[in-house]
Design an enzyme around this catalytic site. Structure first.
Site, PDB file in Angstrom:
ATOM      1  N   ASP A 514      46.452  83.475  31.037  1.00 14.86           N
ATOM      2  CA  ASP A 514      45.779  82.471  30.205  1.00 14.86           C
ATOM      3  C   ASP A 514      45.628  83.050  28.796  1.00 14.86           C
ATOM      4  O   ASP A 514      45.872  84.244  28.573  1.00 14.86           O
ATOM      5  CB  ASP A 514      44.412  82.203  30.864  1.00 14.86           C
ATOM      6  CG  ASP A 514      43.646  81.075  30.212  1.00 14.86           C
ATOM      7  OD1 ASP A 514      44.258  80.254  29.516  1.00 14.86           O
ATOM      8  OD2 ASP A 514      42.412  81.031  30.421  1.00 14.86           O
ATOM      9  N   GLU A 517      48.352  82.522  23.733  1.00 15.47           N
ATOM     10  CA  GLU A 517      48.989  81.921  22.536  1.00 15.47           C
ATOM     11  C   GLU A 517      49.249  82.937  21.445  1.00 15.47           C
ATOM     12  O   GLU A 517      50.232  82.752  20.713  1.00 15.47           O
ATOM     13  CB  GLU A 517      48.109  80.776  22.016  1.00 15.47           C
ATOM     14  CG  GLU A 517      47.985  79.610  22.960  1.00 15.47           C
ATOM     15  CD  GLU A 517      47.137  79.903  24.192  1.00 15.47           C
ATOM     16  OE1 GLU A 517      46.216  80.738  24.084  1.00 15.47           O
ATOM     17  OE2 GLU A 517      47.403  79.330  25.249  1.00 15.47           O
ATOM     18  N   ASP A 590      43.368  72.833  28.679  1.00 19.63           N
ATOM     19  CA  ASP A 590      42.011  72.301  28.865  1.00 19.63           C
ATOM     20  C   ASP A 590      41.918  70.814  28.542  1.00 19.63           C
ATOM     21  O   ASP A 590      41.436  70.416  27.484  1.00 19.63           O
ATOM     22  CB  ASP A 590      41.044  73.102  28.001  1.00 19.63           C
ATOM     23  CG  ASP A 590      41.025  74.569  28.393  1.00 19.63           C
ATOM     24  OD1 ASP A 590      41.592  74.896  29.456  1.00 19.63           O
ATOM     25  OD2 ASP A 590      40.464  75.381  27.647  1.00 19.63           O
TER      26      ASP A 590
HETATM   27  C1  NOJ Z   1      40.864  78.690  29.288  1.00 24.84           C
HETATM   28  C2  NOJ Z   1      41.757  78.084  30.332  1.00 24.84           C
HETATM   29  O1  NOJ Z   1      42.521  77.051  29.780  1.00 24.84           O
HETATM   30  C3  NOJ Z   1      40.910  77.619  31.499  1.00 24.84           C
HETATM   31  O2  NOJ Z   1      41.734  77.030  32.461  1.00 24.84           O
HETATM   32  C4  NOJ Z   1      40.130  78.774  32.070  1.00 24.84           C
HETATM   33  O3  NOJ Z   1      39.301  78.334  33.101  1.00 24.84           O
HETATM   34  C5  NOJ Z   1      39.286  79.424  30.983  1.00 24.84           C
HETATM   35  N1  NOJ Z   1      40.104  79.797  29.881  1.00 24.84           N
HETATM   36  C6  NOJ Z   1      38.536  80.643  31.482  1.00 24.84           C
HETATM   37  O4  NOJ Z   1      39.404  81.611  31.873  1.00 24.84           O
END
Ligand code: NOJ
Length: 922
Positions: A514, A517, A590
């Site tokens: 995660d 980017e 998200d």
């Molecule tokens: C951002 C991610 O997109 C999300 O899916 C994750 O739960 C959080 N970071 C925490 O790791």
């Protein structure tokens, strides 16, 4: 500076402590085109302003090469414009590659960055060695144009003056062109004049830009096109809307810049987590074509609405359906690929021949995943796991988010909450289930953290503009980022996944990447400063969009190494770039628990598939916010058809496991998940197709019905493979949905077997499910018995559902292997083709001959064959070569669910899937 820092700290605190209380998308955090000087400059150029002409055309190393020089002599007070070097190469399948760069013999201040490691080596072997270039005068040009062979049907033309490159059908119509509107511009690196200020400032951040302006822009035209698609990642429609033109309201270009955008909105051209600079056009007049620019710097792309060039005097051959686009990148070189199609499947095949096809996932990864930020502790994990069994809902993977670690130090465990991680994983494994833990790229700058110590000592971190280890804020606080461009560092990273190094990991544990980017909470636009430095002196601005790709690559490699090259990796990544399909799955980040995000998930996933990334999904239920039960149910019903199917939620949301919303809703979600498990053999066969040919698992309708205009902008429905059509339900309280079923053949409702006419829109009752139909003329393999996980279904028998077309014919495929290892690459698989015609079903092998290198055997049988649309009369069937007769009678369409309608069924044919056989209806 200090105030800015404090501000970011405050923002970070808000983000960490109360993420959902921060109001939605912070548009001002991100630059728009006007605040991005290279974009503003490029957008303000007028058609015809390019003064370059091509000279010195020759053939060298099997390529056509030329110099691009300025037609206008430079003014006395201006620095002379140096020639650029242009190379055109032809590859098999009609692919044209165009490279334009500065001339290295003229000592540019720095070598511009060309992205390595994306183009697969096999592609380079497909180069056609040019023997000759012919000359031709086109239009009223005073200069010749050079024409080169591309394939039997296509040729490429380099027009010398004005400079233009295009691909056309042999001696005929244009397909794609570059610089037809004279917008090409290439800012060459140069020495700074004393009075110049190259720094750029945004929101208190200063980009030192030591190399000054170095952007590239040009126009690309697609001919015979009704729509353009692709260039993810944006939360927007499948067919891309124009961003400039007389009819277009003020719009930003489509931005490609990998960013962690907090609460992204559902309809916007702004860039989010991943970038693929590959655009596809499709139209009734000519079919499909594609253009790909391999460049990892920030890119902005305008789709120009008709009339955008009203004042230009440039005349192009008359083409009613030309779509013009403008491509702008901050840095790098021109390394572009033209794909001629002519059909949608050809385009993805051609594009993936350059960037690689999807890595075949393990079977378990194609099943349902249960995630949440966070499953608190081992007890929570155990409870959730057993509730799935209690409620008779299968699932395959339980995920642990950042809170499972010791202080956000990846590869560690919070030993209070997770004292026995191995045992926890083993318990899941006993039920055929797996676990995934998160590993992000930001490493906590904590002297006691072994990874940080090692990375610091070895000098493995990305450097800031002054040459110090770059220090930014992310979940753990002060963090640094390994420089994944460096192969040595990737190798070091990969080793961290060995069982010995990753303490507490077991063979059933896989990984989630995660924030790659990369996300930097206190960085400009929540990412790394562009003047940060990578391996070989590469500036972050040149590499930015590929950082996450390299991280994903290194992690996937780690899992391969961990299993001695015997176990296929599973790594989910948020950031992506062309080629990411070779390393694992991606998801759309998200999203929010609202109907608009449910709806936009479909065009987002379809676009990813069109651009090679077949294994993708959106968080089922929506990450932010609490979905109403109805929305959650609809999301499960749709998500069951996403290639990557995972429920996930933010830690501030209420618990939403499928059994928490009353018996009726549990039943509906259970049924949705059951449908996915029932269709796993079909999905897995499609994953293998994507692995072999690049053709995506889920497809826009126009990929299967390329001549049907009614499908071109339909992004509410999609095809799963060539046999299933699915449409989401995107509104609250819907009792019916309008579904367009394309083509001349009928469609069979997946749940009821009801037949519907093709080429028509139907009003479909949706109270119990979303519309899903099997296309007449297809055969779908299923497994109808439900277990706890996909792994436990390995030996279960198959059901074949034959949907007959008007000629009483159908065909389909089944691909099976061990679901786990790489042995399939050596021939250890079963691939069958089923054909029904003349009242006879035949199973034959599609496997290529591997001369018995490795084999996969299975005792699985076909236990039921369902015949939809069979003309009446047949009472029994003869199985050959066994010479056994079995009964045809009415049986349930689905083994589960009391309301299942009766359908014609060949009962207990019990033929083995490995064998050749024929079943003849009598
Ligand atoms: C951002 C991610 O997109 C999300 O899916 C994750 O739960 C959080 N970071 C925490 O790791």
């Amino acid at each position: 500076m200090r105030t800015v820092y404090l501000y970011h700290l405050l923002y970070l605190l808000l983000l960490v402590v109360h993420p959902s209380s921060v109001s939605s998308w912070k548009r001002d955090e991100f630059r728009n085109c006007n605040q991005t000087p290279f974009c503003k400059r490029a957008r303000s150029r007028k058609p015809g302003s390019c003064a370059l002409i091509a000279t010195d055309v020759t053939i060298a190393d099997g390529d056509l090469t030329a110099k691009l020089i300025s037609k206008n002599p430079s003014q006395e007070d201006q620095e002379p414009i140096k020639p650029l070097i242009l190379t055109l190469s032809a590859y098999q399948d009609g692919i044209l590659r165009l490279k334009i760069d500065e001339d290295p013999t003229l000592d540019p201040p720095k070598k511009r960055f060309e992205v390595p490691d994306v183009i697969v080596p096999e592609f380079l072997n497909k180069k056609l060695w040019l023997q000759r270039v012919s000359k031709e005068t086109i239009y009223d040009d005073s200069e010749y144009s050079s024409v080169m062979y591309l394939s039997d049907g296509y040729e490429a033309v380099l027009r010398h003056d004005p400079f233009e490159v295009f691909v056309r059908e042999k001696g005929g119509k244009r397909v794609l062109s570059l610089n037809s509107h004279g917008l090409f511009d290439f800012e060459q690196l140069r020495v700074k004049n004393e009075e110049e200020d190259w720094e750029e400032r945004f929101k208190g951040h200063t980009d030192t830009r030591p190399y000054g302006p170095q952007s590239i822009s040009f126009d690309v035209s697609f001919y015979g096109a009704d729509f353009v698609y692709g260039i993810p990642e944006h939360a927007t429609s499948l067919a891309l809307n124009p961003t400039r033109g007389p009819e277009v309201e003020d719009s930003e270009p489509y931005r490609l810049f990998n960013l962690d955008v907090f609460e992204y909105i559902h309809d916007s051209p702004f860039g989010i987590y991943g970038s693929i600079p590959f655009m596809i056009s499709h139209g009734k007049a000519r079919g499909t074509s594609g253009f790909f620019w391999l460049n990892a710097a920030e890119m902005q792309i305008d789709v120009l609405g008709s009339g955008w060039n009203g004042e230009s005097s440039i005349l192009l051959p008359s083409d009613q359906n030309r779509i013009d686009t403008l491509w702008m990148s901050e840095a790098g070189v021109v390394d572009a690929f033209f794909f001629v199609g002519p059909w949608p499947k050809d385009i993805v095949r051609q594009y993936t021949s350059v960037t690689g096809t999807l890595a075949l996932p393990q079977l378990f990864a194609t099943a349902y995943h249960q995630c949440r930020w966070n499953y608190r502790d081992e007890e929570d994990v155990e409870n959730v796991d057993s509730k799935f069994d209690e409620h008779d809902i299968p699932y395959d993977v339980l995920w642990l988010d950042i809170e499972h670690t010791d202080g956000k130090k990846y590869f560690t465990w919070d030993r209070v909450l997770f004292p026995n991680p191995e045992e926890m994983q083993k318990k899941l494994d006993a039920k055929g289930r797996h676990m995934v833990t998160i590993v992000d790229p930001h490493l906590k700058r904590d002297e006691s953290y072994y990874l940080h110590k090692e990375a610091t000592e070895k000098g493995y971190y990305v450097k800031d503009a002054t040459g110090k280890d770059f220090d930014g804020w992310c979940w753990p606080g002060s963090s640094s980022y390994p420089d994944m461009l460096n192969p040595e560092i990737r190798s070091w990273w990969a080793e961290k996944f060995s069982y010995k190094n990753y303490v507490g990991s077991t063979p059933s544990l896989y990984i989630w990447n995660d924030m790659n980017e990369p996300s930097v909470f206190n960085g400009p636009e929540v990412t790394m400063p562009r003047d940060a430095l990578h391996y070989g002196g590469v500036e972050h601005r040149e590499l930015h969009n590929a950082y996450g790709y390299y991280f994903h690559m290194a992690t996937a490699d780690g899992l391969v190494r961990r299993g001695d090259g015997k176990d296929r990796p599973f790594v989910l990544s948020r950031a992506f770039f062309p080629g990411s399909q070779r390393y694992g799955a991606v998801w759309t980040g998200d999203n929010s628990a609202d109907w608009d995000h449910l709806r936009v998930s479909v065009p987002m996933i379809l676009t990813l598939g069109l651009t090679g990334i077949s294994f993708s999904g959106a968080d089922v239920g929506g990450f932010f916010g609490n979905p109403e039960p109805e929305l959650l149910v609809r999301w499960y019903q749709l998500g069951a058809y996403y290639p990557f199917f995972r429920g996930h939620a933010h830690h501030d949301t209420k618990r939403r496991e499928p059994w928490l919303f009353g018996e009726r809703n549990t039943e509906l979600m259970r049924e949705a998940i059951h449908i996915r498990y029932m269709l796993l053999p079909y999905f897995y066969t499609l994953f293998r197709e994507a692995n072999m040919s690049g053709i995506p698992v889920v497809r826009p309708l126009w990929m299967e019905f390329p001549a049907d205009e009614a499908t071109f902008s339909n992004d509410e429905a999609f095809m799963v493979g060539n046999s299933l059509l699915v449409q989401g339900v995107y509104t609250e309280g819907a009792k019916h949905a309008s579904v367009y079923l394309p083509g001349g053949q009928s469609w069979y409702d997946l749940r009821t077997g009801t037949v519907c006419k093709g080429g028509a829109t139907h009003k479909v009752e949706v109270s119990e499910s979303v519309p899903s139909f099997q296309r007449a003329g297809t055969i779908i393999p299923r497994k109808d018995r439900f277990r706890r996980s996909s792994t436990q279904m390995a030996n279960d028998p198959y059901t074949l559902v034959i949907a007959l077309n008007t000629s009483q014919a159908a065909e389909g495929e089944l691909y099976v292997d061990d679901g786990k290892s790489f042995e399939f690459e050596k021939g250890a698989y079963i691939h069958r083709r089923f054909v029904f015609s003349d009242g006879k079903l035949t199973s034959s092998s599609m496997s290529q001959s591997f001369h018995g290198k490795s084999q996969f055997s299975s005792d699985c049988i076909v236990e039921r064959i369902i015949l939809l649309g069979l003309s009446p009369g047949a009472k029994s069937a003869l199985i050959e070569p066994a010479n056994r007769e079995v009964e045809i009678g009415l049986g349930p369409l689905h083994l589960r669910g009391g309301r299942s309608p009766p359908v014609l069924t060949i009962r207990k044919p019990n033929v083995r899937i490995t064998d050749d056989w024929t079943i003849k209806t009598l």
